[in-house]
Write a protein that holds these residues in place. Structure first.
Motif, mmCIF file in Angstrom:
data_model
loop_
_atom_site.group_PDB
_atom_site.id
_atom_site.type_symbol
_atom_site.label_atom_id
_atom_site.label_comp_id
_atom_site.label_asym_id
_atom_site.label_seq_id
_atom_site.Cartn_x
_atom_site.Cartn_y
_atom_site.Cartn_z
ATOM 1 N N THR A 120 -1.592 6.081 -10.745
ATOM 2 C CA THR A 120 -2.455 5.867 -9.568
ATOM 3 C C THR A 120 -1.880 6.526 -8.548
ATOM 4 O O THR A 120 -2.931 6.938 -7.379
ATOM 5 N N MET A 121 -0.719 6.362 -8.049
ATOM 6 C CA MET A 121 -0.180 6.996 -6.650
ATOM 7 C C MET A 121 0.264 8.351 -6.899
ATOM 8 O O MET A 121 0.561 9.071 -5.843
ATOM 9 N N ALA A 134 0.591 1.993 -12.722
ATOM 10 C CA ALA A 134 0.619 1.879 -11.093
ATOM 11 C C ALA A 134 1.165 3.311 -10.573
ATOM 12 O O ALA A 134 0.578 3.831 -9.735
ATOM 13 N N PHE A 181 -7.204 -2.462 -10.128
ATOM 14 C CA PHE A 181 -7.733 -3.180 -8.816
ATOM 15 C C PHE A 181 -8.515 -4.402 -9.495
ATOM 16 O O PHE A 181 -8.210 -5.644 -8.991
ATOM 17 N N ALA A 187 -7.489 3.520 -11.123
ATOM 18 C CA ALA A 187 -6.924 2.694 -10.084
ATOM 19 C C ALA A 187 -7.889 1.488 -9.708
ATOM 20 O O ALA A 187 -7.740 0.396 -9.558
ATOM 21 N N PRO A 234 -4.730 3.544 -3.390
ATOM 22 C CA PRO A 234 -5.331 5.080 -3.861
ATOM 23 C C PRO A 234 -6.650 5.089 -4.114
ATOM 24 O O PRO A 234 -7.285 6.227 -4.015
ATOM 25 N N LEU A 235 -7.644 3.915 -4.169
ATOM 26 C CA LEU A 235 -8.930 4.082 -4.284
ATOM 27 C C LEU A 235 -9.530 4.723 -2.916
ATOM 28 O O LEU A 235 -10.318 5.409 -2.830
ATOM 29 N N PHE A 266 -3.423 -1.481 -5.017
ATOM 30 C CA PHE A 266 -4.238 -0.585 -5.948
ATOM 31 C C PHE A 266 -5.423 -0.101 -5.183
ATOM 32 O O PHE A 266 -6.270 0.693 -5.613
#
Length: 420
Positions: A382-383, A379, A85, A81, A72-73, A69
């Protein structure tokens, strides 16, 4: 060289992370893709200074999720995200201290308690450190008196220097940095960073003790008998058959609706209430047909439950179709994508409830299975850029509608004279 996981090493590491955060965020101009770099540094330092993580395969999985994670940050940072994380890294740190994973519900409580008690974590460790220093330096009567006046005095002095230019200039003339509003804000930013990273370097035992499993006796619910549940399921199946029959007649087959009602009205009006209906159905099965109960042991009731849940899944599919029809009539937005994803999760949850009843699974299994499904979806969110997907669909849909309108206009236009 292997760094020994000690209090001093963690203090140095925390100071280094605070300096890194100051360089990336404060002097770097704000929070952006640099959040991913800081997350990677934070996770790396935590893994390096916590040998218990490296000895526990469960912690390895959670730590790998945290590192995943962090990607994506660095690309498109967002709150979702970062929370995923933080959750992965915190679970990796707390797992070696717990007897087992039990289920996601208790771990959600542990994470909440961890977030609260970690606010005072650095200051409790500071008080413990002063006791140890007092023992070694043999000045126990003096050192316990110093932390509060020194820290409190420094904070008040900084505030006075920000409010009074004479005090600020005097401190600057003797070599201290100029203490103004920006300096005070920067100091508070350091405190926030220190508190955040210290929570994983030195987790509190209170976070684990907050949700210890307790064994409660099974309660027999009044009015929930084999006869009442059987009649209820027969009634529910009949009502759901009526609703699903209407959806098949008008929504799925495309038959004309009653006069005065549009497809958009029919679709938008029913989507969310039907999802609420499906959730209530799942709650009823959870409460009235627990594994091992008298009602769950009756074959006829089990068959009625399977039929009812199948109707609920079809109801959710109809809700999804309603939403898609509404999107086709208007437009696609991030909120409507989220609604479709939520509906799919509801359907998965209903199937898992039936599976739990048929296979006699525990409540912990059901919670963990639903949490895993939700984690996979989050998840994925976030992607993927949901806003970009919505915008692309709207543009493509508008072009297709425009092309269709042109073909219709050409089809009804009179044939032109080729001699012109």
């Amino acid at each position: 060289m292997r760094i020994r996981s000690s209090f001093v090493a963690k203090v140095i590491a925390a100071a280094a992370l605070v300096g890194t955060g100051d360089w990336l965020f404060w002097r770097g101009g704000g929070v952006g893709s640099n959040l991913g770099l800081f997350a990677l540094a934070w996770a790396g330092v935590t893994l390096l200074l916590t040998p218990a993580i490296r000895r526990d395969w469960r912690s390895w999985i959670a730590a790998a999720g945290a590192l995943l994670f962090a990607v994506p940050l660095a690309d498109s940072p967002g709150l979702l995200a970062f929370m995923l994380f933080w959750t992965g890294l915190t679970v990796a740190v707390l797992l070696p201290r717990a007897a087992g994973f039990d289920h996601a519900g208790r771990w959600a409580l542990r994470l909440a308690v961890h977030g609260v008690v970690s606010v005072v974590g650095p200051w409790r460790d500071l008080l413990r450190m002063r006791r140890r220093l007092g023992d070694r330096m043999r000045v126990q009567s003096i050192l316990p008196l110093l932390p509060l006046p020194l820290l409190g005095g420094a904070v008040f002095l900084a505030l006075f220097a920000a409010a009074n230019p004479m005090i600020g200039n005097a401190l600057y003339d003797i070599g201290l940095p100029r203490l103004d509003g920006i300096a005070v804000a920067r100091f508070l930013f350091w405190i926030v960073l220190l508190t955040t990273v210290w929570a994983t370097l030195r987790p509190r035992k209170t976070s684990i003790r907050a949700a210890q499993p307790s064994v409660a006796p099974e309660k027999i619910l009044p009015g929930v008998t084999v006869g009442s549940v059987t009649l209820a399921l027969l009634t529910f199946n009949g009502l759901f058959a009526l609703q699903n029959g209407l959806d098949i007649a008008f929504l799925w087959s495309g038959a004309p609706l009653p006069e005065g009602m549009t497809l958009a009205t029919y679709a938008h009006r029913g989507a969310y209430p039907l999802i609420a209906t499906a959730l209530l159905a799942g709650l009823f099965v959870l409460v009235a047909l627990r594994p091992g109960s008298d009602t769950a042991a009756v074959p006829a009731i089990r068959r009625l439950v399977v039929l009812w849940i199948a109707q609920n899944v079809f109801l959710v599919a109809s809700s999804i179709l309603r939403t898609l029809d509404y999107i086709d009539a208007y437009s696609l937005t991030r909120l409507r994508i989220a609604a479709l994803v939520w509906m799919a999760l509801v359907a998965v949850g209903l199937v898992l409830i039936v599976w739990r009843m048929l296979k006699g699974r525990s409540a912990a299994w059901l919670i963990n299975a639903n949490a895993a499904a939700a984690l996979i979806v989050l998840a994925g969110c976030t992607m993927v850029d949901l806003g970009s997907i919505a915008a692309s669909w709207n543009v493509r849909h508008a072009r297709e509608a425009e092309a269709g309108a042109r073909r219709s206009t050409f089809a009804i236009s009179p044939v032109s004279d080729p001699r012109r």
